[in-house]
Design a protein around this motif. Structure first.
Motif, short mmCIF file in Angstrom:
data_model
loop_
_atom_site.label_atom_id
_atom_site.label_comp_id
_atom_site.label_asym_id
_atom_site.label_seq_id
_atom_site.Cartn_x
_atom_site.Cartn_y
_atom_site.Cartn_z
N GLN A 80 3.56 -5.19 -2.48
CA GLN A 80 3.22 -4.94 -1.08
C GLN A 80 3.73 -3.57 -0.62
O GLN A 80 3.05 -2.88 0.15
N LEU A 81 4.90 -3.17 -1.08
CA LEU A 81 5.43 -1.85 -0.73
C LEU A 81 4.55 -0.75 -1.31
O LEU A 81 4.28 0.26 -0.65
N ALA A 86 0.27 3.39 -0.50
CA ALA A 86 -1.12 3.84 -0.66
C ALA A 86 -1.83 3.92 0.69
O ALA A 86 -2.60 4.85 0.94
N LEU A 87 -1.57 2.96 1.54
CA LEU A 87 -2.19 2.93 2.86
C LEU A 87 -1.84 4.18 3.68
O LEU A 87 -2.70 4.73 4.38
N ILE A 88 -0.61 4.65 3.58
CA ILE A 88 -0.21 5.83 4.35
C ILE A 88 -0.39 7.13 3.55
O ILE A 88 -0.03 8.20 4.02
#
Length: 190
Positions: A80-81, A86-88
């Motif tokens: 999840q981290l 990747a999301l940011i």
């Protein structure tokens, strides 16, 4: 009075089984009690006693609690981290490669990390010298509170860390100190 109590206790048959940590624990408790006793009359010494009690007694207890927290058995959240990274738009492997290629960056990051304890000591000494005793108590309390909140998060959201999760190729981290980001792994995996 304290000396008299220690002499009586040393000559008695009363035994406290505290192991090798016993002297440190007793010293921490003693410093904390003296800090409370003299907080209104000798504020400078009281603040110093609180700092020493924190470093000798509370910090090791919080450290032990963090080990117990990791051992609680909750699932690791490294996946999840990594998804959040990747999301940011953060690429840990690319960042690590960039640092590895620049000796100055590796040196600066290592030096900065190694100065954290020194910075805390300088801050506390500065607060003592400038007679800001309430700030000394406040910073000591904040260190304890942030440690407790960290222990809470590591209990329910443990992570092994980026080095273990990504397992970078040796050449990608060849110039980075060997234990950087990995010093905790022997204890963590134990």
């Amino acid at each position: 009075m304290t000396f008299v109590c220690l002499v009586i206790w040393s000559r008695s048959s009363f035994d406290i089984a505290l192991g090798e940590d016993g002297p440190g624990i007793l010293l921490g408790i003693w410093l904390f009690c003296i800090g409370i006793r003299y907080q209104s009359r000798q504020r400078a010494m009281s603040a110093l006693y609180f700092i020493l009690a924190y470093l000798i007694l509370i910090a090791p207890l919080l450290g032990a609690a963090s080990y117990l927290a990791v051992g609680a058995g909750y699932p690791l959240i490294d996946t999840q981290l990594a998804a959040f990274d990747a999301l940011i738009g953060f690429d840990w492997l690319a960042h690590t490669a960039w640092v590895n290629e620049r000796a100055w960056a590796t040196g600066l990051l290592t030096w900065t990390y190694n100065q954290l304890l020194s910075g805390m000591i300088v801050t506390l000494v500065f607060l003592l010298v400038t007679r800001r005793f309430e700030r000394v108590r406040e910073i000591t309390l904040l260190m304890g509170m942030t440690s407790i909140s960290s222990i809470f998060f590591v209990t329910f959201m443990p992570a092994v860390g980026a080095y273990a999760f990504y397992n970078p190729a040796p050449e990608l981290v060849a110039n980075i100190p060997q234990l950087a980001g990995r010093y905790h792994l022997p204890d963590f995996t134990a």
